[in-house]
Design an enzyme around this catalytic site. Structure first.
Site, PDB file in Angstrom:
ATOM      1  N   HIS A   1      -4.900 -10.937  -9.888  1.00 32.01           N
ATOM      2  CA  HIS A   1      -4.672 -10.108  -8.714  1.00 32.01           C
ATOM      3  C   HIS A   1      -3.345  -9.372  -8.886  1.00 32.01           C
ATOM      4  O   HIS A   1      -2.424  -9.880  -9.535  1.00 32.01           O
ATOM      5  CB  HIS A   1      -4.648 -10.975  -7.450  1.00 32.01           C
ATOM      6  CG  HIS A   1      -4.359 -10.222  -6.184  1.00 32.01           C
ATOM      7  ND1 HIS A   1      -5.160  -9.195  -5.724  1.00 32.01           N
ATOM      8  CD2 HIS A   1      -3.334 -10.338  -5.277  1.00 32.01           C
ATOM      9  CE1 HIS A   1      -4.653  -8.722  -4.595  1.00 32.01           C
ATOM     10  NE2 HIS A   1      -3.551  -9.389  -4.315  1.00 32.01           N
TER      11      HIS A   1
ATOM     12  N   CYS B   1      -8.031  -4.660  -5.961  1.00 32.41           N
ATOM     13  CA  CYS B   1      -6.570  -4.762  -5.959  1.00 32.41           C
ATOM     14  C   CYS B   1      -5.881  -3.847  -6.951  1.00 32.41           C
ATOM     15  O   CYS B   1      -4.887  -3.191  -6.616  1.00 32.41           O
ATOM     16  CB  CYS B   1      -6.133  -6.208  -6.187  1.00 32.41           C
ATOM     17  SG  CYS B   1      -6.516  -6.870  -7.840  1.00 32.41           S
TER      18      CYS B   1
ATOM     19  N   ASP C   1       0.529  -6.004   0.372  1.00 35.33           N
ATOM     20  CA  ASP C   1      -0.756  -6.171  -0.311  1.00 35.33           C
ATOM     21  C   ASP C   1      -1.848  -5.461   0.486  1.00 35.33           C
ATOM     22  O   ASP C   1      -2.286  -5.949   1.531  1.00 35.33           O
ATOM     23  CB  ASP C   1      -1.080  -7.658  -0.454  1.00 35.33           C
ATOM     24  CG  ASP C   1      -2.199  -7.918  -1.447  1.00 35.33           C
ATOM     25  OD1 ASP C   1      -2.960  -6.978  -1.746  1.00 35.33           O
ATOM     26  OD2 ASP C   1      -2.311  -9.059  -1.928  1.00 35.33           O
TER      27      ASP C   1
END
Length: 249
Positions: free
Chosen positions: A105, A67, A117
């Site tokens: 995250h 991420c 995302d």
């Protein structure tokens, strides 16, 4: 940053206008071209979220990342194209009522209206409407955003919580300690497992350890890759990652 090279990496022409339609296309194309993967940890490579290092790894060397890397670099691309991007910290759901630590995250809020995302692995293929509390149908599942304590926001997929968003914007540098922690903490899920995954149309293809997993029209198939040669071919053929050795968990 060389925006042209980045757009070429994801197979997307430069959009004429930084609008919602272009954002949808960029989000999908990024996930189809750039895999979510934690191979660096198992190859003994140090992960840096310095923008130059991210560009070199993802664009020049045509790798993926997790991420902090994927959303970290994608945010820079979107900003260069004219979008407004907030980097937000999230707590990943750990089961039951438990969430992980803050900065567990990194996700993106784009133009104040969209949750984007490209760095969570199996997630939505397209941006989710930030102010909509009804169910949002996506090729990746049925998503819903729900208010949580303290002004936070929960993201659910198919009725199951995924992560909790702290809505204030943070600089990318705030995530540096968490990125180091994910690489080095023995109990980190990224150290205990090996994954490489990307969108394949509306479906997904994943290498989990030595198991190749394909989801086509909701049907899941698994193939065990027993030899190192098979595994290296799968990384190269399915994900465009050319390795000279096998990642070791």
């Amino acid at each position: 940053m060389d925006v042209t090279a980045y757009l070429d990496r994801i197979g997307q022409p430069r959009p004429a206008v930084a609008d919602d339609a272009a954002l949808r296309e960029l989000t999908w194309r990024h996930q189809a071209a750039v895999p979510f993967e934690n191979l660096s940890i198992h190859l003994g490579e140090t992960i840096s979220i310095d923008p130059g290092a991210l560009f070199d790894k993802i664009v020049r060397r045509r790798r993926g990342g997790f991420c902090y890397e994927l959303n970290g670099l994608f945010a820079l691309l979107l900003e260069d194209l004219g979008y407004t991007v907030d980097r937000v910290a999230c707590r990943v759901h750990r089961g039951g009522v438990r969430f992980g630590p803050i900065l567990d995250h990194l996700a993106l809020i784009v133009d104040g209206r969209w949750l984007v995302d490209v760095g969570f692995g199996r997630h939505s293929s397209y941006p989710l409407r930030l102010d909509d509390r009804a169910e949002q149908t996506d090729p990746g599942g049925r998503f819903r955003l729900a208010e949580a304590d303290g002004g936070d926001l929960d993201v659910l997929r198919d009725g199951e919580p995924q992560y909790r968003i702290e809505r204030r914007a943070r600089p990318l540098t705030d995530f540096e300690p968490a990125c180091w922690w994910q690489q080095t903490w023995p109990e980190s899920r990224f150290r205990k497992s090996l994954v490489c995954s990307r969108l394949d149309g509306d479906d997904r293809i994943t290498l989990s350890g030595r198991t190749l997993i394909r989801r086509v029209a909701g049907e899941r198939t698994e193939t065990l890759l027993e030899s190192d040669a098979e595994l290296l071919r799968a990384y190269r053929g399915h994900f465009g990652i050319d390795l000279d050795r096998i990642p070791i968990t």
